[in-house]
Write an enzyme that holds these catalytic residues in place. Structure first.
Site, PDB file in Angstrom:
ATOM      1  N   LYS A   1       0.854  -1.189   0.000  1.00 54.43           N
ATOM      2  CA  LYS A   1       0.000   0.000   0.000  1.00 54.43           C
ATOM      3  C   LYS A   1       0.891   1.241   0.000  1.00 54.43           C
ATOM      4  CE  LYS A   1      -3.733   2.272   2.578  1.00 54.43           C
ATOM      5  NZ  LYS A   1      -4.620   2.179   3.763  1.00 54.43           N
TER       6      LYS A   1
ATOM      7  N   LYS B   1      -2.150  -1.635  -3.764  1.00 55.50           N
ATOM      8  CA  LYS B   1      -2.988  -0.430  -3.740  1.00 55.50           C
ATOM      9  C   LYS B   1      -2.094   0.810  -3.813  1.00 55.50           C
ATOM     10  CE  LYS B   1      -6.322   2.012  -0.788  1.00 55.50           C
ATOM     11  NZ  LYS B   1      -7.013   2.042   0.515  1.00 55.50           N
TER      12      LYS B   1
END
Length: 354
Positions: free
Chosen positions: A226, A279
């Site tokens: 992330k 992400k």
């Protein structure tokens, strides 16, 4: 090597033997015509390498403890904050469209420095989980495990004073809160626990907590990779979780790093993650591909709020054909190696696919 084959210099039986070079003429245009495979829509469908289906999509949802009716998110056209009373309806909608799963975020009534309301079994996420699983038992319900929506400072953990006197997220203290939050969601009936905080060691801590509480069947979808991205802006309105000071660069990843992504994914796999996530998606298609090549676990990608809202804004300005652009984006994420996509386009894309 194209245009080359080999023939034996000598052999016993007179048949070909492929070990000495022999030149063959190349076969360029007009013999080779790749357009033959693009001639009709039916032919293009037949030879398509990457396909999409509604089951490939996971629908992120925002449930609020304070709303009595759905509320539009201003920066994300078509996205709503939902009251918990709508959870059963939303579950049936997801199922009727054939979606693979849903992912729940919560907006609580109150916030404090420790994110205490994240541990409330009567909070918006546990209640929504119960309603959804009651309405559609077979629907896979995932829950985001992070306290940024529940803290009054908007960071993803418990704060302490850093080495230079500045506020800093206490990694190990945060793990204990996340473990309890995961148990609250598991008790409510969540199928998949998805920690998004990026604390070191959180997958192992959550796996231990779940197993010790007899939730050995609950999966962990780790937000393994992330990045500290600028594409999260609209989400922070939807989830009311913008940090009140500083940023999240001390725990989310530096956008310039690729090898670190492989390390993070490998560590989470070793700690017991069942699935891995990258992400955002579009600026990190290379990372999705690299993680896919490293692991045998399912790899998911989050087509985040900024990516979604860019398409909506461009379409509103008449710059793009929105349905085509949406499907092109989702196809690119699948083509990079994602087994499933978390996307706010989920319902529209499912409808487009028929």
């Amino acid at each position: 090597m194209r245009g080359k084959m080999t023939r034996a210099a000598s052999h016993d039986k007179g048949g070909p033997c492929f070990d000495a070079p022999m030149d063959l003429p190349p076969m360029p245009f007009p013999i080779l015509r790749p357009r033959r495979l693009r001639a009709t829509a039916a032919m293009r469908r037949l030879v398509r390498e990457t396909s999409l289906a509604p089951r490939d999509f996971i629908w992120p949802l925002f449930f609020s403890a304070t709303l009595s009716a759905p509320k539009p998110v201003g920066t994300m056209p078509g996205v709503l904050q939902w009251p918990v009373s709508s959870a059963a309806k939303v579950a049936r909608d997801a199922a009727s469209h054939g979606l693979g799963a849903v992912l729940l975020f919560g907006l609580p009534k109150t916030k404090d420095a420790r994110g205490t309301s994240a541990l409330d079994p009567d909070g918006p996420v546990p209640r929504a989980v119960q309603e959804m699983k009651s309405a559609v038992p077979d629907l896979i319900v995932m829950t985001d495990v992070c306290v940024d929506e529940y803290t009054d400072h908007g960071h993803c953990g418990i704060l302490r004073e850093g080495a230079r006197g500045e506020p800093s997220v206490d990694n190990d203290a945060t793990l204990e809160v996340l473990a309890e939050m995961a148990l609250v969601h598991a008790r409510a009936g969540a199928d998949v626990i998805a920690p998004s905080d990026m604390m070191d060691g959180r997958v192992g801590r959550l796996r231990k907590a779940l197993d010790e509480s007899s939730f050995i069947d609950r999966c962990i979808l780790s937000y393994a990779v992330k990045y500290a991205s600028s594409f999260y802006g609209p989400f922070r309105e939807a989830a009311d979780c913008a940090p009140k000071f500083g940023d999240r660069a001390t725990y989310q990843m530096d956008p310039g790093n690729a090898r670190e992504a492989l390390r993070e994914a490998r560590l989470d796999e070793e700690e017991g993650a069942d699935m891995l996530m990258v992400k955002p998606a579009l600026p990190y298609l290379d990372i999705i591909r690299s993680v896919r090549e490293q692991t045998t676990l399912p790899v998911l990608a989050y087509n985040v709020s900024g990516e979604y809202s860019m398409l909506k804004a461009a379409a509103a300005a008449g710059m793009i054909d929105y349905p085509r652009a949406m499907m092109e984006v989702l196809t690119s994420i699948r083509r990079a190696g994602a087994d499933a996509i978390l996307t706010y386009h989920a319902i529209e894309a499912a409808e487009a696919l028929g």
